[in-house]
Design a protein around this motif. Structure first.
Motif, PDB file in Angstrom:
ATOM      1  N   ALA A  72      15.438 -22.476  14.349  1.00  0.00           N
ATOM      2  CA  ALA A  72      14.055 -22.913  14.537  1.00  0.00           C
ATOM      3  C   ALA A  72      13.078 -21.771  14.241  1.00  0.00           C
ATOM      4  CB  ALA A  72      13.839 -23.477  15.937  1.00  0.00           C
ATOM      5  N   VAL A  73      13.282 -21.103  13.128  1.00  0.00           N
ATOM      6  CA  VAL A  73      12.371 -20.043  12.700  1.00  0.00           C
ATOM      7  C   VAL A  73      11.145 -20.725  12.097  1.00  0.00           C
ATOM      8  CG1 VAL A  73      12.064 -18.035  11.199  1.00  0.00           C
ATOM      9  CG2 VAL A  73      14.299 -18.470  12.255  1.00  0.00           C
ATOM     10  N   VAL A  74      10.006 -20.499  12.719  1.00  0.00           N
ATOM     11  CA  VAL A  74       8.767 -21.143  12.275  1.00  0.00           C
ATOM     12  C   VAL A  74       7.749 -20.062  11.930  1.00  0.00           C
ATOM     13  CG1 VAL A  74       6.859 -22.671  12.928  1.00  0.00           C
ATOM     14  CG2 VAL A  74       9.188 -23.151  13.737  1.00  0.00           C
ATOM     15  N   LYS A  75       7.292 -20.078  10.692  1.00  0.00           N
ATOM     16  CA  LYS A  75       6.253 -19.143  10.263  1.00  0.00           C
ATOM     17  C   LYS A  75       4.923 -19.695  10.768  1.00  0.00           C
ATOM     18  CE  LYS A  75       6.668 -17.683   6.081  1.00  0.00           C
ATOM     19  NZ  LYS A  75       6.603 -17.644   4.604  1.00  0.00           N
ATOM     20  N   LEU A  76       4.306 -18.978  11.696  1.00  0.00           N
ATOM     21  CA  LEU A  76       3.035 -19.411  12.270  1.00  0.00           C
ATOM     22  C   LEU A  76       1.860 -19.059  11.369  1.00  0.00           C
ATOM     23  CD1 LEU A  76       3.685 -18.303  15.954  1.00  0.00           C
ATOM     24  CD2 LEU A  76       3.901 -20.606  14.994  1.00  0.00           C
ATOM     25  N   SER A  77       1.965 -17.942  10.688  1.00  0.00           N
ATOM     26  CA  SER A  77       0.902 -17.567   9.755  1.00  0.00           C
ATOM     27  C   SER A  77       1.415 -16.552   8.750  1.00  0.00           C
ATOM     28  CB  SER A  77      -0.314 -17.002  10.497  1.00  0.00           C
ATOM     29  OG  SER A  77      -0.027 -15.764  11.089  1.00  0.00           O
ATOM     30  N   ARG A  78       0.782 -16.564   7.603  1.00  0.00           N
ATOM     31  CA  ARG A  78       1.001 -15.556   6.561  1.00  0.00           C
ATOM     32  C   ARG A  78      -0.379 -15.217   6.038  1.00  0.00           C
ATOM     33  NH1 ARG A  78       3.363 -17.412   1.211  1.00  0.00           N
ATOM     34  NH2 ARG A  78       1.648 -16.454   0.138  1.00  0.00           N
ATOM     35  N   LYS A  79      -0.698 -13.931   6.057  1.00  0.00           N
ATOM     36  CA  LYS A  79      -2.065 -13.526   5.757  1.00  0.00           C
ATOM     37  C   LYS A  79      -2.068 -12.227   4.962  1.00  0.00           C
ATOM     38  CE  LYS A  79      -6.296 -12.559   8.332  1.00  0.00           C
ATOM     39  NZ  LYS A  79      -6.887 -12.497   9.671  1.00  0.00           N
ATOM     40  N   THR A  80      -2.919 -12.158   3.972  1.00  0.00           N
ATOM     41  CA  THR A  80      -3.148 -10.904   3.267  1.00  0.00           C
ATOM     42  C   THR A  80      -4.033 -10.042   4.152  1.00  0.00           C
ATOM     43  OG1 THR A  80      -2.970 -11.984   1.120  1.00  0.00           O
ATOM     44  CG2 THR A  80      -4.114  -9.857   1.172  1.00  0.00           C
ATOM     45  N   ILE A  81      -3.654  -8.781   4.316  1.00  0.00           N
ATOM     46  CA  ILE A  81      -4.397  -7.872   5.192  1.00  0.00           C
ATOM     47  C   ILE A  81      -4.763  -6.603   4.435  1.00  0.00           C
ATOM     48  CG2 ILE A  81      -3.393  -8.759   7.330  1.00  0.00           C
ATOM     49  CD1 ILE A  81      -1.467  -6.316   7.284  1.00  0.00           C
ATOM     50  N   GLU A  82      -5.830  -5.975   4.877  1.00  0.00           N
ATOM     51  CA  GLU A  82      -6.264  -4.704   4.301  1.00  0.00           C
ATOM     52  C   GLU A  82      -5.644  -3.526   5.043  1.00  0.00           C
ATOM     53  OE1 GLU A  82      -8.149  -4.281   1.530  1.00  0.00           O
ATOM     54  OE2 GLU A  82      -7.974  -6.461   1.326  1.00  0.00           O
ATOM     55  N   THR A  83      -5.561  -3.650   6.368  1.00  0.00           N
ATOM     56  CA  THR A  83      -5.024  -2.566   7.189  1.00  0.00           C
ATOM     57  C   THR A  83      -4.014  -3.130   8.181  1.00  0.00           C
ATOM     58  OG1 THR A  83      -6.798  -2.800   8.808  1.00  0.00           O
ATOM     59  CG2 THR A  83      -7.147  -1.191   7.053  1.00  0.00           C
ATOM     60  N   ARG A  84      -3.108  -2.287   8.580  1.00  0.00           N
ATOM     61  CA  ARG A  84      -2.088  -2.669   9.544  1.00  0.00           C
ATOM     62  C   ARG A  84      -2.652  -2.650  10.961  1.00  0.00           C
ATOM     63  NH1 ARG A  84       3.456  -1.278   7.455  1.00  0.00           N
ATOM     64  NH2 ARG A  84       3.132  -0.442   5.378  1.00  0.00           N
ATOM     65  N   MET A  85      -2.213  -3.574  11.761  1.00  0.00           N
ATOM     66  CA  MET A  85      -2.541  -3.569  13.185  1.00  0.00           C
ATOM     67  C   MET A  85      -1.489  -2.770  13.957  1.00  0.00           C
ATOM     68  SD  MET A  85      -5.318  -5.297  13.888  1.00  0.00           S
ATOM     69  CE  MET A  85      -6.063  -4.603  12.438  1.00  0.00           C
ATOM     70  N   PHE A  86      -0.304  -2.644  13.398  1.00  0.00           N
ATOM     71  CA  PHE A  86       0.818  -1.977  14.060  1.00  0.00           C
ATOM     72  C   PHE A  86       1.311  -0.814  13.205  1.00  0.00           C
ATOM     73  CE2 PHE A  86       0.933  -6.596  14.805  1.00  0.00           C
ATOM     74  CZ  PHE A  86       0.625  -6.612  16.145  1.00  0.00           C
ATOM     75  N   GLY A  87       0.386  -0.085  12.608  1.00  0.00           N
ATOM     76  CA  GLY A  87       0.729   0.956  11.654  1.00  0.00           C
ATOM     77  C   GLY A  87       1.530   2.110  12.210  1.00  0.00           C
ATOM     78  N   GLU A  88       1.434   2.347  13.496  1.00  0.00           N
ATOM     79  CA  GLU A  88       2.166   3.466  14.090  1.00  0.00           C
ATOM     80  C   GLU A  88       3.577   3.077  14.522  1.00  0.00           C
ATOM     81  OE1 GLU A  88       0.889   6.572  14.205  1.00  0.00           O
ATOM     82  OE2 GLU A  88      -0.759   5.673  13.084  1.00  0.00           O
ATOM     83  N   TRP A  89       3.925   1.808  14.410  1.00  0.00           N
ATOM     84  CA  TRP A  89       5.197   1.345  14.951  1.00  0.00           C
ATOM     85  C   TRP A  89       6.128   0.901  13.841  1.00  0.00           C
ATOM     86  CZ3 TRP A  89       2.902  -2.635  18.914  1.00  0.00           C
ATOM     87  CH2 TRP A  89       2.110  -1.947  19.823  1.00  0.00           C
ATOM     88  N   ALA A  90       7.337   1.453  13.808  1.00  0.00           N
ATOM     89  CA  ALA A  90       8.358   0.888  12.934  1.00  0.00           C
ATOM     90  C   ALA A  90       8.698  -0.501  13.463  1.00  0.00           C
ATOM     91  CB  ALA A  90       9.602   1.766  12.905  1.00  0.00           C
ATOM     92  N   MET A  91       8.708  -0.648  14.762  1.00  0.00           N
ATOM     93  CA  MET A  91       8.785  -1.950  15.407  1.00  0.00           C
ATOM     94  C   MET A  91       8.512  -1.746  16.877  1.00  0.00           C
ATOM     95  SD  MET A  91       8.936  -5.153  15.224  1.00  0.00           S
ATOM     96  CE  MET A  91       9.125  -5.111  13.474  1.00  0.00           C
ATOM     97  N   GLY A  92       7.338  -2.155  17.309  1.00  0.00           N
ATOM     98  CA  GLY A  92       7.036  -2.134  18.735  1.00  0.00           C
ATOM     99  C   GLY A  92       7.781  -3.291  19.375  1.00  0.00           C
ATOM    100  N   TYR A  93       8.151  -3.152  20.616  1.00  0.00           N
ATOM    101  CA  TYR A  93       8.958  -4.176  21.282  1.00  0.00           C
ATOM    102  C   TYR A  93       8.577  -4.257  22.742  1.00  0.00           C
ATOM    103  CZ  TYR A  93      13.060  -5.860  23.857  1.00  0.00           C
ATOM    104  OH  TYR A  93      13.888  -6.512  24.723  1.00  0.00           O
ATOM    105  N   ARG A  94       8.502  -5.462  23.225  1.00  0.00           N
ATOM    106  CA  ARG A  94       8.313  -5.663  24.658  1.00  0.00           C
ATOM    107  C   ARG A  94       9.046  -6.924  25.044  1.00  0.00           C
ATOM    108  NH1 ARG A  94       7.839  -2.926  29.122  1.00  0.00           N
ATOM    109  NH2 ARG A  94       7.513  -4.428  30.759  1.00  0.00           N
ATOM    110  N   PRO A  95       9.977  -6.836  25.999  1.00  0.00           N
ATOM    111  CA  PRO A  95      10.625  -8.061  26.455  1.00  0.00           C
ATOM    112  C   PRO A  95       9.677  -8.844  27.341  1.00  0.00           C
ATOM    113  CG  PRO A  95      11.377  -6.227  27.772  1.00  0.00           C
ATOM    114  CD  PRO A  95      10.462  -5.660  26.695  1.00  0.00           C
ATOM    115  N   ALA A  96       9.662 -10.138  27.184  1.00  0.00           N
ATOM    116  CA  ALA A  96       8.959 -10.979  28.143  1.00  0.00           C
ATOM    117  C   ALA A  96       9.911 -11.188  29.318  1.00  0.00           C
ATOM    118  CB  ALA A  96       8.546 -12.290  27.495  1.00  0.00           C
ATOM    119  N   ARG A  97       9.525 -11.959  30.266  1.00  0.00           N
ATOM    120  CA  ARG A  97      10.319 -12.147  31.478  1.00  0.00           C
ATOM    121  C   ARG A  97      11.646 -12.830  31.163  1.00  0.00           C
ATOM    122  NH1 ARG A  97       9.724 -12.032  36.877  1.00  0.00           N
ATOM    123  NH2 ARG A  97      10.688 -13.666  38.104  1.00  0.00           N
TER     124      ARG A  97
END
Length: 138
Positions: A72-97
């Motif tokens: 059930a992999v669902v692409k919610l959005s695909r967008k062309t961007i000028e700058t990264r929002m997560f540029g400092e992270w190779a992959m930020g991660y946070r577990p939810a509950r």
């Protein structure tokens, strides 16, 4: 550059060690491809933003979509961007509950809100805060 936001479901439960292994591999592979992002995990659901060069982001997303651990992999959005929002992270991660967590519901929401506060895209920010609220309440 491009950003893809998707949600998926794990076919089976992941323990902390399995999640840590996935995260290590994702960080290594994504850094090599020039892809950054943020990953939240709650119960058996993943919400992830991937960003970087269009071919690299598409390749990472395709690999995830073919991964037999996901469905059930669902692409919610695909967008062309000028700058990264997560540029400092190779992959930020946070577990939810997840069952047995010791942190309080409000703590997770606060943590995720702080993580996504610098994000200019209000829709992207809302996707992460809503996901955290939903999975923290479960």
């Amino acid at each position: 550059m491009q950003r893809i936001l998707y949600i998926s479901t794990a076919r089976s439960d992941f323990d902390t060690a399995a999640l840590d292994g996935i995260l290590r591999a994702s960080r290594r592979n994504n850094a090599a491809a020039g892809v950054t992002g943020l990953l939240l995990f709650g119960g058996r659901r993943f919400l992830q933003a991937l960003e970087g060069p269009e071919p690299a982001v598409a390749g990472v997303f395709d690999r995830i979509a073919r991964d037999p651990r996901h469905f059930a992999v669902v692409k919610l959005s695909r967008k062309t961007i000028e700058t990264r929002m997560f540029g400092e992270w190779a992959m930020g991660y946070r577990p939810a509950r997840t069952p047995g967590d010791s942190f309080e519901t409000d703590d997770l929401r606060t943590i995720v809100e702080r993580l996504v506060e610098p994000i200019d895209d209000v829709t992207l920010r809302a996707e992460f805060t809503s996901f955290a609220a939903l999975h923290a309440a479960a």
